[in-house]
Design an enzyme around this catalytic site. Structure first.
Site, PDB file in Angstrom:
ATOM      1  N   SER A 199     -15.487 -10.499  -8.580  1.00 17.48           N
ATOM      2  CA  SER A 199     -14.033 -10.441  -8.761  1.00 17.48           C
ATOM      3  C   SER A 199     -13.704 -10.361 -10.245  1.00 17.48           C
ATOM      4  CB  SER A 199     -13.380 -11.692  -8.164  1.00 17.48           C
ATOM      5  OG  SER A 199     -12.010 -11.741  -8.536  1.00 17.48           O
ATOM      6  N   HIS A 200     -12.537  -9.802 -10.563  1.00 14.79           N
ATOM      7  CA  HIS A 200     -12.075  -9.818 -11.949  1.00 14.79           C
ATOM      8  C   HIS A 200     -11.867 -11.253 -12.430  1.00 14.79           C
ATOM      9  CE1 HIS A 200     -11.499  -5.572 -11.382  1.00 14.79           C
ATOM     10  NE2 HIS A 200     -10.997  -5.418 -12.588  1.00 14.79           N
ATOM     11  N   SER A 201     -11.560 -12.131 -11.480  1.00 10.82           N
ATOM     12  CA  SER A 201     -11.310 -13.528 -11.827  1.00 10.82           C
ATOM     13  C   SER A 201     -12.510 -14.383 -11.425  1.00 10.82           C
ATOM     14  CB  SER A 201     -10.065 -14.010 -11.085  1.00 10.82           C
ATOM     15  OG  SER A 201     -10.081 -15.421 -10.987  1.00 10.82           O
TER      16      SER A 201
END
Lengths: 204, 128
Positions: free
Chosen positions: B10-12
């Site tokens: 995930s980007h996060s």
């Protein structure tokens, strides 16, 4: 076209400077229709390239391009890392050490095909391909450095009225219309820097 | 352990870690699992080196299924797969499924001993 070590180093410095000095502009373009990290990401990537520069310019042109591509892939992040990195890597794979113009045309075409495959995209979708493809046509048609640089800048401008079909901007649908594609802008900056340096090499 | 491994990208980092927690709650230690998120400076984004490391951590002879969130995560994951040694490349697949739901469904399928193709299919079909 034969680039000695000094010329290779000058080329890399020009490429890096073109992106790093426009990082804020790229970021604000990306804030309008993307996630606002394009300037920062590209800057990070090219700072990493500069960090390995003395050794980088010792390599042959193809090996140097491959190494730049790999550094961008590993450091840029976002989708532009693999896309721009793939372009450099494939260019390096396809070019001989002392390329003719015909070699450059053929290698650029291969690199563009690789970018299309990596992004599963084509020209017309508001991506860096909207700069790479028309610029390649000018290069293949015999255009000089000035014509190539002009086409790169105009092609980036032409992405403004386009609707994004790929990438984060596509989530915005019609709202992506009216903003220049940040990836097209960075591609045009890199092309402008490259041809300016290469013309300089030819003239001196 | 020969169950298919699961990698969450995930980007996060918080989303990646949280999704991994949910997977663990479902399948315990029956499935090799790794997550990665964030760019190389720790901001939101994804990075190829982190994905390669996660594939290594979750490696299984049965293969690895990768679940991703937005575009860059997918592009970086595909790049990472291409950079794997040739004998591993065909045994890693990026799933076209929502990252959280897909990871939980893929892991559940994997925990029953399903093949990589079946794990990918389950993740993709559930929300198709």
């Amino acid at each position: 076209m034969s680039l000695d070590r000094v010329a290779r180093e000058r080329l890399v410095r020009a490429l890096a400077a073109s992106v790093i000095s426009h990082a804020d502009e790229l970021t604000s373009l990306d804030q309008a229709i993307g996630d606002g990290d394009h300037g920062l990401n590209m800057k990070r990537g090219f700072e990493a390239v500069l960090a390995v520069l003395p050794g980088l310019a010792d390599k042959s042109l193809p090996e140097m391009l491959k190494a730049i591509g790999m550094t961008l892939v590993m450091k840029v992040g976002g989708a532009s890392g693999p896309l721009v990195g793939t372009f450099f890597m494939e260019l390096g794979k396809a070019l001989p050490e002392q390329p003719s113009r015909a070699d450059l045309v053929a290698a650029t075409e291969k690199a563009i095909e690789a970018v299309k495959a990596r992004g599963r995209s084509e020209a017309g979708q508001k991506t860096l391909l909207d700069v790479l493809v028309p610029v390649h046509a000018v290069l293949a048609g015999g255009g000089d450095a000035k014509a190539i640089a002009a086409e790169a800048a105009q092609a980036a401008d032409r992405t403004t009225p386009m609707q994004a079909i790929r990438g984060r901007a596509s989530f915005l649908g019609e709202r992506s219309i009216g903003h220049m594609d940040p990836g097209s802008r960075s591609a045009s900056l890199l092309i402008g820097a490259a041809v300016e340096t290469l013309e300089f090499e030819v003239n001196t | 352990m020969s169950n298919v491994g699961i990698v969450i990208v995930s980007h996060s980092p918080k989303i990646a870690e949280g999704a991994a927690d949910m997977v663990r709650q479902m399948v315990g230690d029956a499935v090799p699992l790794a997550w990665t998120g964030g760019d190389v400076d720790g901001g939101l984004g994804t990075n190829v080196a982190g994905i390669l490391e996660a594939i290594e951590t979750a490696w299984s002879p049965a293969g690895v299924a990768i679940l991703v969130d937005l575009g860059g995560a997918e592009t970086n994951s595909e790049m990472a797969v291409e950079m794997l040694p040739e004998d591993r490349r065909a045994r890693v697949l990026v799933c076209n499924a929502p990252v959280v739901e897909g990871a939980v469904i893929a892991a559940t399928e994997s925990s029953g001993g399903s093949s990589l193709a079946a794990v990918k299919r389950s993740a993709e079909e559930f929300y198709a």
